[in-house]
Structures are given as C-alpha cells and as structure tokens.
Design a protein around this motif. Structure first.
Motif, PDB file in Angstrom:
ATOM      1  N   ASP A   1      10.281  14.634 -57.168  1.00  0.00           N
ATOM      2  CA  ASP A   1      10.405  14.517 -58.894  1.00  0.00           C
ATOM      3  C   ASP A   1      10.216  13.060 -59.490  1.00  0.00           C
ATOM      4  OD1 ASP A   1      11.342  14.878 -62.679  1.00  0.00           O
ATOM      5  OD2 ASP A   1      10.514  17.284 -61.376  1.00  0.00           O
ATOM      6  N   LEU A   2       9.724  12.283 -60.211  1.00  0.00           N
ATOM      7  CA  LEU A   2       9.767  11.342 -60.474  1.00  0.00           C
ATOM      8  C   LEU A   2       9.138  10.594 -62.269  1.00  0.00           C
ATOM      9  CD1 LEU A   2       8.055   9.151 -57.468  1.00  0.00           C
ATOM     10  CD2 LEU A   2      10.446   9.404 -57.530  1.00  0.00           C
ATOM     11  N   GLU A   3      10.118   9.338 -62.906  1.00  0.00           N
ATOM     12  CA  GLU A   3      10.670   9.454 -63.956  1.00  0.00           C
ATOM     13  C   GLU A   3       9.282   8.449 -63.937  1.00  0.00           C
ATOM     14  OE1 GLU A   3      13.364   8.392 -67.545  1.00  0.00           O
ATOM     15  OE2 GLU A   3      13.969   9.299 -65.945  1.00  0.00           O
ATOM     16  N   LEU A   4       7.809   8.387 -64.723  1.00  0.00           N
ATOM     17  CA  LEU A   4       7.061   7.978 -64.605  1.00  0.00           C
ATOM     18  C   LEU A   4       6.342   7.255 -65.809  1.00  0.00           C
ATOM     19  CD1 LEU A   4       5.174   8.160 -61.342  1.00  0.00           C
ATOM     20  CD2 LEU A   4       6.161   6.048 -61.825  1.00  0.00           C
ATOM     21  N   ALA A   5       6.722   8.735 -66.395  1.00  0.00           N
ATOM     22  CA  ALA A   5       6.063   8.719 -68.061  1.00  0.00           C
ATOM     23  C   ALA A   5       6.563   7.513 -69.007  1.00  0.00           C
ATOM     24  CB  ALA A   5       5.510  10.233 -68.569  1.00  0.00           C
TER      25      ALA A   5
ATOM     26  N   SER B   1       5.999  18.118 -64.827  1.00  0.00           N
ATOM     27  CA  SER B   1       6.794  18.294 -65.252  1.00  0.00           C
ATOM     28  C   SER B   1       6.705  16.894 -65.939  1.00  0.00           C
ATOM     29  CB  SER B   1       8.072  18.409 -64.779  1.00  0.00           C
ATOM     30  OG  SER B   1       8.511  17.229 -64.285  1.00  0.00           O
ATOM     31  N   PRO B   2       7.987  17.537 -67.213  1.00  0.00           N
ATOM     32  CA  PRO B   2       8.643  16.122 -68.423  1.00  0.00           C
ATOM     33  C   PRO B   2       8.784  15.264 -66.952  1.00  0.00           C
ATOM     34  CG  PRO B   2       9.394  17.957 -69.061  1.00  0.00           C
ATOM     35  CD  PRO B   2       9.302  18.161 -67.709  1.00  0.00           C
ATOM     36  N   ASP B   3       9.460  14.344 -67.678  1.00  0.00           N
ATOM     37  CA  ASP B   3      10.045  13.097 -67.102  1.00  0.00           C
ATOM     38  C   ASP B   3      11.448  13.388 -66.799  1.00  0.00           C
ATOM     39  OD1 ASP B   3       8.684  10.553 -66.751  1.00  0.00           O
ATOM     40  OD2 ASP B   3       9.207   9.736 -68.313  1.00  0.00           O
ATOM     41  N   CYS B   4      12.051  13.576 -67.231  1.00  0.00           N
ATOM     42  CA  CYS B   4      13.451  14.310 -67.150  1.00  0.00           C
ATOM     43  C   CYS B   4      13.764  14.938 -68.116  1.00  0.00           C
ATOM     44  CB  CYS B   4      14.502  13.209 -67.659  1.00  0.00           C
ATOM     45  SG  CYS B   4      15.843  12.754 -67.091  1.00  0.00           S
ATOM     46  N   GLY B   5      14.827  15.402 -68.057  1.00  0.00           N
ATOM     47  CA  GLY B   5      15.551  16.698 -69.017  1.00  0.00           C
ATOM     48  C   GLY B   5      14.999  16.409 -70.485  1.00  0.00           C
ATOM     49  N   VAL B   6      15.210  17.332 -71.419  1.00  0.00           N
ATOM     50  CA  VAL B   6      14.584  17.296 -72.875  1.00  0.00           C
ATOM     51  C   VAL B   6      15.476  17.356 -73.779  1.00  0.00           C
ATOM     52  CG1 VAL B   6      12.318  17.783 -71.769  1.00  0.00           C
ATOM     53  CG2 VAL B   6      13.617  19.854 -73.200  1.00  0.00           C
ATOM     54  N   LYS B   7      17.047  18.141 -73.757  1.00  0.00           N
ATOM     55  CA  LYS B   7      17.728  18.274 -73.871  1.00  0.00           C
ATOM     56  C   LYS B   7      18.519  17.495 -75.240  1.00  0.00           C
ATOM     57  CE  LYS B   7      21.693  16.163 -71.837  1.00  0.00           C
ATOM     58  NZ  LYS B   7      23.581  16.092 -71.024  1.00  0.00           N
ATOM     59  N   LEU B   8      18.410  16.516 -75.626  1.00  0.00           N
ATOM     60  CA  LEU B   8      18.382  15.084 -76.635  1.00  0.00           C
ATOM     61  C   LEU B   8      17.165  15.357 -77.323  1.00  0.00           C
ATOM     62  CD1 LEU B   8      20.024  11.409 -74.719  1.00  0.00           C
ATOM     63  CD2 LEU B   8      20.743  13.658 -75.612  1.00  0.00           C
TER      64      LEU B   8
ATOM     65  N   VAL C   1      14.640  11.767 -59.407  1.00  0.00           N
ATOM     66  CA  VAL C   1      15.534  10.585 -59.490  1.00  0.00           C
ATOM     67  C   VAL C   1      15.528   9.966 -61.083  1.00  0.00           C
ATOM     68  CG1 VAL C   1      15.817   8.186 -57.883  1.00  0.00           C
ATOM     69  CG2 VAL C   1      15.120   9.952 -56.512  1.00  0.00           C
ATOM     70  N   CYS C   2      16.219   9.589 -61.586  1.00  0.00           N
ATOM     71  CA  CYS C   2      15.515   9.138 -62.775  1.00  0.00           C
ATOM     72  C   CYS C   2      14.996   7.547 -62.729  1.00  0.00           C
ATOM     73  CB  CYS C   2      17.012   8.437 -63.861  1.00  0.00           C
ATOM     74  SG  CYS C   2      17.516  10.044 -64.410  1.00  0.00           S
ATOM     75  N   TYR C   3      14.845   6.794 -64.009  1.00  0.00           N
ATOM     76  CA  TYR C   3      13.971   6.212 -64.332  1.00  0.00           C
ATOM     77  C   TYR C   3      14.507   4.922 -62.530  1.00  0.00           C
ATOM     78  CZ  TYR C   3      10.771   2.304 -66.321  1.00  0.00           C
ATOM     79  OH  TYR C   3       9.782   0.848 -66.212  1.00  0.00           O
TER      80      TYR C   3
END
Length: 359
Positions: A252-256, A312-319, A231-233
């Motif tokens: 899987d949580l986007e906290l950073a 893990s990283p916060d989310c996908g790193v494609k950008l 779940v994204c931020y």
C-alpha cells in the motif's frame, strides 16, 4: 475475454458485483473521530464528572458502528472501524505490550507532542490487542473487515530502547508478538491484515530488518489470509525492488501526494505483488472529482494489471474534516466502478497479467 482472477484478493469481491473486472476498494485505517467522541473522552478523564467507564465504552461502540456504517454507505468493499478505539498508532499498542512504559510527552515538531514510550524490559505478549475490536466490527457489518496493525519496526523505531542491545533485536521480538496477535485474529475470523510501517519511509536503509520482521510475522499464517504492508510517503527508489522479496500479498503506497512522480520507480523491474494505490491525497482537505480519481486509478494500471490493483486513499484520513473524508471515499468508489466498466468494455489498454514464480 474474462479477466484473470486473483483468489487471495477476489475472496473480498461482493457476490452481486456488477462488473467482470474488480478493483477492490478499501481504506488504510484511521478516520476522523466524531466530535462527540472527543467530548466523551474529556468527560471520562475528568475525575469530577460522573461519566464512567461503561459510559465511555458505549460511546466507543457507537462511534465504531457509525464509522463502519459510513464506510458501507460510501460503498467500500472492505471496511475498517476508522480506528475509533485507538489514539496514536504506537502508543495504543505500547499500552498493551508488557515491557513498555510511559514517562510523559516528547516534543516532536512545532507544538506537537507524542507520548513516546520506553522499552524497559523484554517485551512480552499477554492479552490480545485487537481481537475484541475486530469481532465487534465484524458483527456490525456484513462486509469484509481489514485489521491494521502497527508493524514491529515502527514500534521499535518510534520508542526509546532501554532494554535491548539494539533496535534490530527489539524489532524481531516485537515481530514475534505481532505474529501471535495475527494468529489470534485469524482464529477469530480475520482474513485481511495490514502491517503499517511508516518508519520505513524515513529509514529506508533498514528494509532488510523490515523484511526479516515480516518473515517472523507471517510464520504459520494460512495462505488465504491476505497480508498487506503500508509504507507512507518517502523515496521509494531506496526500497524498490528489494521490497518485492517481502512475504506479503500487497504493498500500500502513498503516491497521490507526490502527484505520481515516483510511478516509474515501480515499472522496472516488474511489480510482481499486488498494488494498493493511493488515489486520493489525504493531505488536501478538498474532495477530488470522480474524473480525477479515475485518472489516478489509470496510473496504477501502468504498473500492474487490473487483477493486481487495490484502490484506497494515500494514508489514514483522520486529520481531514469528516465530510471531506467521506466525500473522498464515495468518489473513490464511484471512480473504481467506472474504471471497471471501461475495462469490461475494452476502452482501456492495460498490461497483461505477469507470470509469477508459483505459475
């Protein structure tokens, strides 16, 4: 004293792991595409060029091998192919589901466009979406492979609905299709599935719909298959603790990205699932130091004991620039191994494992 075990997670522990403690390291999914792959796509789509489908398929295969290998070199315990064969997370699946059609790009913000699909008839499952991708990646590595799948709620919420009474009914039908796909993936050998539901962060009041979707998704899926939910931020206080009822193994949580300002949300009541903690910020094109990532991992240990933590990283790193994406992963793995050693040496005070309803 030996650390507690977590069988569902520890099946991905390397045989030669150096420490008693184990913090599983992985990625959310997407990774920067090599510039030459984008060039290959342009050539493939140019009707005046002789770059044919076989040529493009070879380029996709090469990119998938390359990024899988890059994940290995960074030291990740569980790898992904960086979603080299995928374009946008809804569009990719909509092209593979009967009942969807496309009518051109829709402006979403600024100068950004999204090829938003429409559901024009009852959605149906025909051919597998991801089994070929999974089998190729599994052949390219000797490490466990995670399979990210866009969840049914997001597939419904980010599409035009022209066929169903409401979005909820569409999401439930899509959940049944996702269940079929996971059954195929399990038959092919997949043991780690991640459901991506970024739409939940923007519409948190629909968490009950997402919960029902997940019940349909995991129906008849063997217990040893690990199911995660990304779940994204967003404002997590609006979905916690309700999400603890979801039938998944990890969140899987986007906290950073929010500098862990929402950390306390997950302390009361107890976080009873596994936590895949974002420890590098994918919105910042700088590589965090190993020491900083160690401090971020320690934040996760305020919520769960080590045997419930995934890194893990916060989310996908494609950008991100590719060298930055790689640097973040490599530093993340080094930080996780350092924290494991400190846990082994008793240098870190951590929460004890919580009893679960199954204990």
């Amino acid at each position: 004293m030996s650390p507690h075990t977590n069988e569902n997670r520890d099946q991905f522990r390397p045989e030669e792991h150096a420490h008693d403690h184990f913090l599983l390291t992985t990625v959310v999914g997407s990774y920067p595409k090599p510039k030459w792959l984008n060039r290959a796509k342009d050539l493939y789509q140019d009707p005046d060029h002789g770059f044919d489908e076989d040529d493009y398929q070879e380029a996709l295969d090469d990119a998938a091998r390359l990024i899988t290998n890059e994940h290995e070199r960074a030291g990740l315990d569980v790898v992904v192919d960086g979603e080299m064969r995928r374009n946008e997370m809804v569009e990719f699946f909509a092209h593979r589901i009967d009942g969807y059609e496309f009518n051109g790009p829709v402006k979403v913000w600024g100068h950004n466009y999204f090829d938003k699909p429409s559901v024009v008839s009852e959605v149906q499952y025909t051919d597998s979406w991801l089994v070929d991708e999974y089998e190729f990646t599994a052949e390219a590595t000797n490490r466990p492979v995670k399979v990210p799948i866009t969840g049914p709620y997001t597939l419904a919420n980010w599409s035009f609905n022209e066929a169903y009474e409401d979005e909820e009914a569409l999401a439930y039908d899509l959940a049944d299709l996702v269940n079929e796909e996971i059954e195929k993936l399990v038959e092919a050998g997949a043991r780690y599935i991640q459901i991506d539901e970024p739409a939940l962060a923007t519409t948190p009041d629909d968490h009950a719909i997402v919960g029902e979707c997940l019940k349909r998704i995991v129906k008849d899926i063997p217990e040893e298959v690990r199911i995660g939910l990304h779940v994204c931020y967003g404002d997590y206080s609006r979905i916690y603790p309700e999400i603890l009822e979801f039938p998944v193994d990890e969140f899987d949580l986007e906290l950073a990205n929010g500098d862990y300002e929402q950390l306390d949300v997950f302390k009361d009541p107890e976080f009873t699932k596994d936590l895949a903690l974002g420890v590098t910020d994918v919105h910042v094109a700088e590589v965090e130091s190993v020491e900083q990532i160690e401090r971020n991992i320690e934040k996760g240990l305020e919520i769960v004991p080590p045997e419930q933590l995934i890194v893990s990283p916060d989310c996908g790193v494609k950008l991100l620039p590719r060298e930055v994406a790689y640097g973040k992963m490599a530093n993340m793995v080094e930080a996780a191994r350092n924290v494991e050693k400190r846990l082994d040496d008793g240098e870190l005070e951590v929460r004890s494992a919580q009893a679960t309803a199954d204990d």
